[in-house]
Scaffold this motif. Structure first.
Motif, mmCIF file in Angstrom:
data_model
loop_
_atom_site.group_PDB
_atom_site.id
_atom_site.type_symbol
_atom_site.label_atom_id
_atom_site.label_comp_id
_atom_site.label_asym_id
_atom_site.label_seq_id
_atom_site.Cartn_x
_atom_site.Cartn_y
_atom_site.Cartn_z
ATOM 1 N N LEU A 153 23.618 -27.484 -37.501
ATOM 2 C CA LEU A 153 24.423 -27.712 -36.307
ATOM 3 C C LEU A 153 23.511 -27.443 -35.120
ATOM 4 O O LEU A 153 22.946 -26.355 -35.001
ATOM 5 N N ASN A 154 23.343 -28.427 -34.276
ATOM 6 C CA ASN A 154 22.354 -28.275 -33.212
ATOM 7 C C ASN A 154 22.883 -28.725 -31.875
ATOM 8 O O ASN A 154 23.803 -29.539 -31.787
ATOM 9 N N GLY A 155 22.326 -28.202 -30.809
ATOM 10 C CA GLY A 155 22.761 -28.569 -29.474
ATOM 11 C C GLY A 155 22.175 -27.673 -28.412
ATOM 12 O O GLY A 155 21.154 -27.015 -28.624
ATOM 13 N N TYR A 156 22.834 -27.633 -27.258
ATOM 14 C CA TYR A 156 22.412 -26.811 -26.137
ATOM 15 C C TYR A 156 23.614 -26.095 -25.534
ATOM 16 O O TYR A 156 24.726 -26.618 -25.554
ATOM 17 N N VAL A 157 23.365 -24.918 -24.986
ATOM 18 C CA VAL A 157 24.374 -24.183 -24.230
ATOM 19 C C VAL A 157 23.889 -24.095 -22.787
ATOM 20 O O VAL A 157 22.734 -23.736 -22.525
ATOM 21 N N ARG A 158 24.763 -24.449 -21.861
ATOM 22 C CA ARG A 158 24.427 -24.406 -20.442
ATOM 23 C C ARG A 158 25.543 -23.712 -19.660
ATOM 24 O O ARG A 158 26.658 -23.563 -20.158
ATOM 25 N N LEU A 159 25.228 -23.342 -18.444
ATOM 26 C CA LEU A 159 26.208 -22.774 -17.528
ATOM 27 C C LEU A 159 26.889 -23.892 -16.753
ATOM 28 O O LEU A 159 26.225 -24.829 -16.294
ATOM 29 N N LEU A 176 22.545 -35.378 -34.398
ATOM 30 C CA LEU A 176 23.316 -35.354 -33.166
ATOM 31 C C LEU A 176 23.054 -34.061 -32.412
ATOM 32 O O LEU A 176 22.945 -32.995 -33.006
ATOM 33 N N ALA A 177 22.953 -34.161 -31.101
ATOM 34 C CA ALA A 177 22.753 -32.967 -30.287
ATOM 35 C C ALA A 177 23.587 -33.075 -29.034
ATOM 36 O O ALA A 177 23.922 -34.162 -28.582
ATOM 37 N N GLY A 178 23.929 -31.930 -28.437
ATOM 38 C CA GLY A 178 24.761 -31.977 -27.252
ATOM 39 C C GLY A 178 24.813 -30.674 -26.508
ATOM 40 O O GLY A 178 23.996 -29.792 -26.733
ATOM 41 N N TRP A 179 25.808 -30.554 -25.644
ATOM 42 C CA TRP A 179 25.883 -29.438 -24.721
ATOM 43 C C TRP A 179 27.265 -28.786 -24.735
ATOM 44 O O TRP A 179 28.275 -29.479 -24.763
ATOM 45 N N ALA A 180 27.279 -27.473 -24.693
ATOM 46 C CA ALA A 180 28.504 -26.711 -24.462
ATOM 47 C C ALA A 180 28.301 -25.922 -23.173
ATOM 48 O O ALA A 180 27.187 -25.481 -22.874
ATOM 49 N N TRP A 181 29.391 -25.746 -22.415
ATOM 50 C CA TRP A 181 29.267 -25.166 -21.079
ATOM 51 C C TRP A 181 29.958 -23.812 -21.008
ATOM 52 O O TRP A 181 31.153 -23.697 -21.260
ATOM 53 N N LEU A 182 29.185 -22.781 -20.645
ATOM 54 C CA LEU A 182 29.752 -21.455 -20.441
ATOM 55 C C LEU A 182 30.432 -21.411 -19.077
ATOM 56 O O LEU A 182 29.868 -21.830 -18.067
ATOM 57 N N THR A 183 31.645 -20.853 -19.072
ATOM 58 C CA THR A 183 32.486 -20.899 -17.878
ATOM 59 C C THR A 183 33.162 -19.555 -17.653
ATOM 60 O O THR A 183 33.634 -18.925 -18.604
ATOM 61 N N THR A 184 33.237 -19.131 -16.425
ATOM 62 C CA THR A 184 33.950 -17.900 -16.108
ATOM 63 C C THR A 184 35.423 -18.202 -15.827
ATOM 64 O O THR A 184 35.782 -19.335 -15.489
ATOM 65 N N GLY A 199 18.323 -23.179 -23.506
ATOM 66 C CA GLY A 199 19.598 -22.996 -24.200
ATOM 67 C C GLY A 199 19.699 -23.719 -25.528
ATOM 68 O O GLY A 199 20.802 -23.906 -26.045
ATOM 69 N N ARG A 200 18.593 -24.111 -26.116
ATOM 70 C CA ARG A 200 18.586 -24.843 -27.392
ATOM 71 C C ARG A 200 19.200 -23.995 -28.489
ATOM 72 O O ARG A 200 19.000 -22.796 -28.582
ATOM 73 N N VAL A 201 20.003 -24.654 -29.348
ATOM 74 C CA VAL A 201 20.669 -23.982 -30.467
ATOM 75 C C VAL A 201 20.407 -24.750 -31.752
ATOM 76 O O VAL A 201 20.449 -25.986 -31.761
ATOM 77 N N ALA A 202 20.133 -24.045 -32.833
ATOM 78 C CA ALA A 202 20.041 -24.654 -34.162
ATOM 79 C C ALA A 202 20.565 -23.640 -35.167
ATOM 80 O O ALA A 202 20.089 -22.504 -35.218
ATOM 81 N N LEU A 203 21.565 -24.036 -35.937
ATOM 82 C CA LEU A 203 22.192 -23.135 -36.896
ATOM 83 C C LEU A 203 22.461 -23.889 -38.190
ATOM 84 O O LEU A 203 23.215 -24.858 -38.210
ATOM 85 N N SER A 204 21.825 -23.452 -39.268
ATOM 86 C CA SER A 204 22.038 -24.076 -40.574
ATOM 87 C C SER A 204 23.192 -23.373 -41.279
ATOM 88 O O SER A 204 23.235 -22.140 -41.363
ATOM 89 N N VAL A 205 24.155 -24.147 -41.779
ATOM 90 C CA VAL A 205 25.317 -23.578 -42.447
ATOM 91 C C VAL A 205 25.513 -24.231 -43.817
ATOM 92 O O VAL A 205 25.210 -25.412 -43.995
ATOM 93 N N PRO A 206 26.005 -23.469 -44.793
ATOM 94 C CA PRO A 206 26.269 -24.044 -46.110
ATOM 95 C C PRO A 206 27.492 -24.947 -46.062
ATOM 96 O O PRO A 206 28.486 -24.630 -45.407
ATOM 97 N N VAL A 207 27.418 -26.074 -46.754
ATOM 98 C CA VAL A 207 28.543 -27.002 -46.778
ATOM 99 C C VAL A 207 28.643 -27.665 -48.148
ATOM 100 O O VAL A 207 27.685 -27.684 -48.913
ATOM 101 N N LYS A 208 29.803 -28.228 -48.411
ATOM 102 C CA LYS A 208 29.985 -29.068 -49.581
ATOM 103 C C LYS A 208 29.500 -30.473 -49.237
ATOM 104 O O LYS A 208 29.267 -30.787 -48.066
ATOM 105 N N PRO A 209 29.343 -31.357 -50.231
ATOM 106 C CA PRO A 209 28.843 -32.710 -49.958
ATOM 107 C C PRO A 209 29.644 -33.470 -48.903
ATOM 108 O O PRO A 209 29.085 -34.315 -48.201
ATOM 109 N N ALA A 210 30.947 -33.177 -48.757
ATOM 110 C CA ALA A 210 31.772 -33.889 -47.780
ATOM 111 C C ALA A 210 31.397 -33.558 -46.346
ATOM 112 O O ALA A 210 31.751 -34.283 -45.422
ATOM 113 N N GLY A 211 30.673 -32.448 -46.130
ATOM 114 C CA GLY A 211 30.222 -32.105 -44.791
ATOM 115 C C GLY A 211 30.947 -30.929 -44.159
ATOM 116 O O GLY A 211 31.857 -30.340 -44.742
#
Length: 279
Positions: free
Chosen positions: A68-74, A150-158, A110-122
């Protein structure tokens, strides 16, 4: 998580996509497709974006894990001109079981990469992005994650930013309620125009649509970013659906749906991607 191809943008504080327009392909008719009755203000044009993947199989994961990959931004600094906080990203299975944690890398904007265990269905769970001083951000996609491209952005918000944006469009934020944000996306992960959002089985008048980065009260369907937001939802499970016309003069038909969970005082973000086989 894979945060999808969220190139830029936010709705009150959302991970959302920039949009593109192209004539959609007609979704598969191998199964009965749910339709929505026309209403005042419904879009007359076809839904924007490439929809050739609708109704098709997504394939399977090769190996026992997916990244699971992407970016975190403010929200207040979307181009990361300042140091990005080392926010925590925790992935959860659909059952709620934790699958692992990672952190946004300030040295890589803010780059993120997290490998997670999954079944073949995803991967069909969700991710929670959190950091002190910001609202927890729960992100979920309507399609299983079966690849790492696929990569993208999540936004931290107060909370103050949410309150300010809500006030600007005349919506008081209610205590004990939650905020839903998201976007309708095409097969390539870009925003889709001319879609309408149904939340909890009704076309609520509280659904707000965006033009660019701004929510516009007069809009009754998505602009080319596909973005929308709904404030003050009661906590608990909710089904979110997107409808649009796949062909000129056709009915408003189901494009995407997702079952997610609203949490009081937190943000729930959804990626409404084209329906896969069996959805």
């Amino acid at each position: 998580m894979h945060f999808n191809k969220m190139t830029q943008g936010c709705l009150v504080a959302a991970a959302v996509l920039a949009g593109c327009d192209s004539e959609p392909a007609t979704p598969s008719t191998s199964t009965t497709v749910e339709t929505l009755a026309d209403f005042a203000g419904a879009p007359t044009a076809t839904v924007g974006g490439a929809w050739a993947c609708t109704g098709k199989s997504q394939g399977t994961v090769t190996g026992g894990s997916v990244e699971l990959n992407g970016y975190v931004r403010l929200l207040g600094d979307p181009e990361a001109k300042q140091a990005v906080p080392a926010a925590t990203i925790e992935a959860f299975a659909a059952t709620g079981a934790s699958l692992g944690k990672s952190y946004a890398d300030p040295s890589k904007a803010g780059r993120v990469a997290l490998s997670v265990p999954v079944k073949p269905a995803g991967f069909d769970g969700y991710a929670v992005i959190s950091h002190d001083g910001f609202l927890d951000f729960r992100l979920q996609s309507s399609r299983k994650v079966v690849s790492t491209d696929l990569a993208g952005w999540a936004w931290l918000t107060t909370q103050a930013e949410v309150d300010s944006r809500a006030k600007a469009i005349g919506i008081p934020v209610e205590a004990g309620r939650g905020l839903l944000v998201g976007a309708v996306h095409d097969c390539d992960g870009f925003g889709a125009a001319n879609a309408v959002i149904e939340v909890g089985g009704s076309l609520s008048t509280t659904v707000l649509y965006a033009e660019g980065f701004d929510l516009v009260a007069k809009r009754t369907f998505t602009a080319d970013s596909g973005r929308f937001a709904v404030a003050n939802l009661p906590p608990g499970p909710v089904t979110v659906k997107a409808f649009g016309r796949a062909k000129a003069g056709g009915k408003l038909q189901l494009l995407s749906k997702i079952e997610t969970t609203i949490v009081a005082g937190k943000m729930t973000a959804v990626d409404l991607a084209p329906r896969a086989a069996g959805q």
